[in-house]
Design a protein around this motif. Structure first.
Motif, PDB file in Angstrom:
ATOM      1  N   UNK A  40      18.665   0.366  -8.014  1.00  0.00           N
ATOM      2  CA  UNK A  40      19.670   1.008  -8.390  1.00  0.00           C
ATOM      3  C   UNK A  40      19.412   2.381  -9.185  1.00  0.00           C
ATOM      4  N   UNK A  41      18.408   2.075  -9.923  1.00  0.00           N
ATOM      5  CA  UNK A  41      17.926   3.582 -10.684  1.00  0.00           C
ATOM      6  C   UNK A  41      17.460   4.455  -9.626  1.00  0.00           C
ATOM      7  N   UNK A  42      16.616   4.101  -8.645  1.00  0.00           N
ATOM      8  CA  UNK A  42      16.172   5.060  -7.576  1.00  0.00           C
ATOM      9  C   UNK A  42      17.158   5.558  -6.748  1.00  0.00           C
ATOM     10  N   UNK A  43      18.467   4.899  -6.580  1.00  0.00           N
ATOM     11  CA  UNK A  43      19.395   5.207  -5.701  1.00  0.00           C
ATOM     12  C   UNK A  43      20.234   6.339  -6.446  1.00  0.00           C
ATOM     13  N   UNK A  44      19.889   6.269  -7.599  1.00  0.00           N
ATOM     14  CA  UNK A  44      20.690   7.693  -8.464  1.00  0.00           C
ATOM     15  C   UNK A  44      20.292   8.952  -8.259  1.00  0.00           C
ATOM     16  N   UNK A  45      19.111   9.215  -7.494  1.00  0.00           N
ATOM     17  CA  UNK A  45      18.578  10.379  -6.926  1.00  0.00           C
ATOM     18  C   UNK A  45      19.186  11.134  -5.967  1.00  0.00           C
ATOM     19  N   UNK A  58       0.911  -1.127  -0.146  1.00  0.00           N
ATOM     20  CA  UNK A  58      -0.193   0.072  -0.036  1.00  0.00           C
ATOM     21  C   UNK A  58       0.880   1.312   0.142  1.00  0.00           C
ATOM     22  N   UNK A  59       0.680   2.211  -0.806  1.00  0.00           N
ATOM     23  CA  UNK A  59       1.443   3.371  -1.047  1.00  0.00           C
ATOM     24  C   UNK A  59       0.376   4.649  -0.519  1.00  0.00           C
ATOM     25  N   UNK A  60       0.969   5.535   0.100  1.00  0.00           N
ATOM     26  CA  UNK A  60       0.029   6.602   0.375  1.00  0.00           C
ATOM     27  C   UNK A  60       0.184   7.594  -0.838  1.00  0.00           C
ATOM     28  N   UNK A  61      -0.813   8.758  -0.741  1.00  0.00           N
ATOM     29  CA  UNK A  61      -0.553   9.828  -1.717  1.00  0.00           C
ATOM     30  C   UNK A  61       0.836  10.562  -1.224  1.00  0.00           C
ATOM     31  N   UNK A  62       1.042  10.562  -0.199  1.00  0.00           N
ATOM     32  CA  UNK A  62       2.314  11.290   0.509  1.00  0.00           C
ATOM     33  C   UNK A  62       3.481  10.730   0.143  1.00  0.00           C
ATOM     34  N   UNK A  63       3.290   9.061  -0.006  1.00  0.00           N
ATOM     35  CA  UNK A  63       4.512   8.355  -0.156  1.00  0.00           C
ATOM     36  C   UNK A  63       4.907   8.265  -1.802  1.00  0.00           C
ATOM     37  N   UNK A  64       3.526   8.228  -2.469  1.00  0.00           N
ATOM     38  CA  UNK A  64       3.531   8.194  -3.940  1.00  0.00           C
ATOM     39  C   UNK A  64       4.594   9.453  -4.476  1.00  0.00           C
ATOM     40  N   UNK A  65       4.350  10.799  -3.838  1.00  0.00           N
ATOM     41  CA  UNK A  65       4.758  12.091  -4.345  1.00  0.00           C
ATOM     42  C   UNK A  65       6.304  11.898  -3.756  1.00  0.00           C
ATOM     43  N   UNK A  66       6.559  11.288  -2.804  1.00  0.00           N
ATOM     44  CA  UNK A  66       8.009  11.005  -2.394  1.00  0.00           C
ATOM     45  C   UNK A  66       8.610  10.307  -3.499  1.00  0.00           C
ATOM     46  N   UNK A  67       8.025   9.227  -3.857  1.00  0.00           N
ATOM     47  CA  UNK A  67       8.875   8.273  -4.797  1.00  0.00           C
ATOM     48  C   UNK A  67       8.917   8.921  -6.548  1.00  0.00           C
ATOM     49  N   UNK A  68       7.716   9.814  -6.710  1.00  0.00           N
ATOM     50  CA  UNK A  68       7.830  10.542  -8.199  1.00  0.00           C
ATOM     51  C   UNK A  68       8.947  11.407  -7.922  1.00  0.00           C
ATOM     52  N   UNK A  69       9.279  12.158  -6.927  1.00  0.00           N
ATOM     53  CA  UNK A  69      10.282  13.056  -6.842  1.00  0.00           C
ATOM     54  C   UNK A  69      11.594  12.459  -6.782  1.00  0.00           C
ATOM     55  N   UNK A  70      11.653  11.326  -6.040  1.00  0.00           N
ATOM     56  CA  UNK A  70      12.940  10.458  -6.276  1.00  0.00           C
ATOM     57  C   UNK A  70      13.223  10.109  -7.487  1.00  0.00           C
ATOM     58  N   UNK A  71      12.162   9.342  -8.158  1.00  0.00           N
ATOM     59  CA  UNK A  71      12.506   8.894  -9.504  1.00  0.00           C
ATOM     60  C   UNK A  71      12.761  10.012 -10.356  1.00  0.00           C
ATOM     61  N   UNK A  72      12.261  11.077 -10.351  1.00  0.00           N
ATOM     62  CA  UNK A  72      12.436  12.404 -11.324  1.00  0.00           C
ATOM     63  C   UNK A  72      13.845  12.861 -11.001  1.00  0.00           C
ATOM     64  N   UNK A  73      14.292  12.976  -9.665  1.00  0.00           N
ATOM     65  CA  UNK A  73      15.825  13.241  -9.541  1.00  0.00           C
ATOM     66  C   UNK A  73      16.630  12.139 -10.188  1.00  0.00           C
ATOM     67  N   UNK A  84       7.303  10.701 -13.163  1.00  0.00           N
ATOM     68  CA  UNK A  84       8.725  11.178 -13.090  1.00  0.00           C
ATOM     69  C   UNK A  84       9.244  11.757 -14.263  1.00  0.00           C
ATOM     70  N   UNK A  85       8.870  11.031 -15.411  1.00  0.00           N
ATOM     71  CA  UNK A  85       9.705  11.441 -16.494  1.00  0.00           C
ATOM     72  C   UNK A  85       8.801  12.729 -16.952  1.00  0.00           C
ATOM     73  N   UNK A  86       7.406  12.542 -16.952  1.00  0.00           N
ATOM     74  CA  UNK A  86       6.688  13.888 -16.949  1.00  0.00           C
ATOM     75  C   UNK A  86       7.044  15.141 -16.232  1.00  0.00           C
ATOM     76  N   UNK A  87       7.437  14.923 -15.087  1.00  0.00           N
ATOM     77  CA  UNK A  87       7.958  15.973 -14.148  1.00  0.00           C
ATOM     78  C   UNK A  87       9.136  16.742 -14.685  1.00  0.00           C
ATOM     79  N   UNK A  88      10.021  15.939 -15.329  1.00  0.00           N
ATOM     80  CA  UNK A  88      11.299  16.604 -15.941  1.00  0.00           C
ATOM     81  C   UNK A  88      10.990  16.993 -17.209  1.00  0.00           C
TER      82      UNK A  88
END
Length: 515
Positions: free
Chosen positions: A152-157, A33-48, A77-81
């Motif tokens: 590994x991808x997410x760690x690039x943030x 289960x992913x909350x809206x707050x957690x989803x936003x964090x994941x979006x930002x992490x993937x975007x970075x 994430x890709x749309x964010x950048x």
């Protein structure tokens, strides 16, 4: 705080949804289960992480995976950048996928490792992909020779500061391209349809309001994310209205019934075949389906009796049909809650707010005009000009009639198109593939009725002189060459291909040959 309705970009939508819906569940996928707050964090992490991969504004990034929570994070994430999303059909073979990757110039690919016993990245191993710099493997099941795992991808943030993402997001606006969806054309060559953040958010906002999505409702998304139905009327609409997304990877009637009961699903859109299959299940009565409230369907004719049964036996209180196409952001017309069963069954509703629909005099072609029309076809100015005329009307190729209340009934297609289980299939594209068979001299494809899928492809093939074609073996060959929904279900070998006066294959004669 600006209301979520005023979001101009998909990044703004996610950020405002996180503030409004906070710890409410945004996605429930496979026990996670992913909350809206957690989803936003994941979006930002993937975007970075994408910034760390040097993804620029207007770059294309593809996603080739079934309905998973990572699909949504990668897309947002890709749309964010400022990159453009290129969704890839999971049923496509390697050559079909590679063609779209080359045509779009995608620089990064998010790909599932294995799905339905298929190694997806392996299908691309021998394909030339000059623009592709990186593959991110979603849920890899083994050690990787090339590319990055999701972790590994997410760690690039960590390599990119948060303010760098803020600076990039400031460059993205309502007019920035959000997605590039490839749709097959009558020429047999897939066309890339370009649409923007602002127009998609507006049409999704209107669609979800008409349908009546409610905060906290649980939305089972069976329609694939790579299609505008599962993407725009699916997870994007759900997040806009504060619903909980329950992704479903493969339609299996037993699994859907169990999910509706266990997850207390409220919203279940899908093609008519989905509801027909549910109604026909022999043990349906053993499941508690009382949570179901909203059904949205379309893409095929529906019996009035089925609408009544969906209300009486499946418990839907809101049932609407809709009509749209990729070139119109996926949305053009929709029924309204409260419309009669006859109207829901026999029409595709009336125009969306801010959209005009008319049927041309003479041939009855359905024409659409409004803010929801595409920005054009990628690298095809002539095709774009042919599709949208000088007065701004999109020529759909569909034929229909409008009643006095503005409700649209589709009666046929100018384009020689088949709709198989909700997927658009173009005979010209299949014919092009069939001619790759060394034993085929000529090929023609028509649509024939099918009880389960509504319509399927049937191929007529003229063998090369001195060669024989075995229909069963030929169908097996087709399954190796193209996505399953394109594969002809019937093959008829002919000694001569009927031609009309202009030298074109006379498909009316072929239809008369169907046994």
């Amino acid at each position: 705080m600006a209301p979520i309705e005023n979001a101009q970009t998909i990044a703004q939508l996610f950020a405002r949804a996180a503030r409004i819906y906070a710890d409410q569940a945004a996605i429930e996928d496979g026990g996670q289960s992913i909350s809206y707050r957690q989803l936003e964090h994941l979006r930002q992490q993937a975007a970075r992480a994408l910034l760390a991969l040097d993804v620029q504004v207007a770059d294309r990034v593809a996603v080739w995976a079934p309905n998973l929570w990572e699909w949504i994070v990668a897309a947002a994430a890709l749309q964010s950048v400022g990159a453009t999303l290129v969704p890839l059909n999971t049923r496509m073979k390697g050559s079909e996928t590679a063609h779209i990757l080359r045509e779009s110039g995608s620089c990064v690919l998010f790909s599932v490792g294995r799905f339905l016993d298929t190694d997806y990245p392996a299908m691309l191993r021998d394909e030339p992909l000059p623009a592709l710099r990186q593959i991110v493997h979603i849920r890899p099941q083994a050690a990787l020779d090339t590319g990055l795992s999701w972790a590994a991808f997410m760690a690039l943030a960590q390599q990119v500061p948060e303010d760098a993402l803020g600076e990039r997001e400031a460059l993205v606006n309502a007019q920035t391209l959000s997605d590039l969806l490839f749709t097959s054309g009558t020429s047999g060559k897939p066309k890339g349809v370009m649409t923007c953040h602002g127009q998609n958010l507006q049409v999704v906002r209107d669609w979800s309001e008409i349908v009546g999505l409610r905060q906290g409702e649980r939305y089972l998304i069976v329609n694939p994310f790579f299609h505008s139905f599962g993407y725009k009327a699916g997870w994007l609409a759900a997040l806009m209205r504060g619903c909980t997304i329950v992704p479903h990877q493969v339609f299996d009637v037993q699994a859907v019934l169990e999910c509706v009961q266990q997850a207390r699903i409220n919203v279940l859109p899908g093609p008519p075949t989905l509801y027909q299959t549910l109604l026909a299940h022999p043990r349906r009565g053993q499941y508690d389906l009382s949570s179901l409230r909203v059904a949205v369907t379309g893409a095929a004719a529906i019996p009035v009796e089925m609408i009544a049964r969906m209300r009486d036996e499946l418990g839907f209180s809101t049932i609407v049909t809709a009509y749209g196409l990729t070139e119109a952001c996926g949305f053009a017309s929709i029924c309204r809650p409260g419309d009669s069963a006859e109207r829901v069954a026999s029409t595709s509703g009336r125009a969306m707010p801010g959209v005009e629909i008319r049927c041309a005099e003479g041939n009855g072609e359905v024409l659409i005009r409004g803010y929801n029309l595409m920005q054009g076809y990628l690298n095809d100015p002539q095709g774009s000009q042919d599709a949208v005329d000088a007065e701004g009307w999109l020529h759909t190729g569909d034929v229909g009639v409008l009643d006095d209340a503005g409700y649209l009934r589709i009666t046929g297609r100018l384009k020689d198109m088949i709709i198989t289980g909700g997927f658009n299939v173009y005979p010209a594209e299949i014919e092009h593939s069939l001619l790759l068979h060394p034993g085929v001299a000529q090929a023609a494809v028509i649509g024939v009725a099918d009880e389960r899928l509504g319509e399927v492809a049937m191929a007529f093939v003229l063998p090369v002189a001195g060669q024989a074609i075995d229909p069963a073996g030929f169908i097996s060959w087709c399954r190796e060459q193209m996505a399953n929904y394109k594969v002809p279900r019937k093959v008829q070998v002919v000694e001569v291909m009927p031609l009309n006066a202009t030298g074109k294959v006379d498909k009316q004669v072929l239809r008369g040959l169907v046994v």
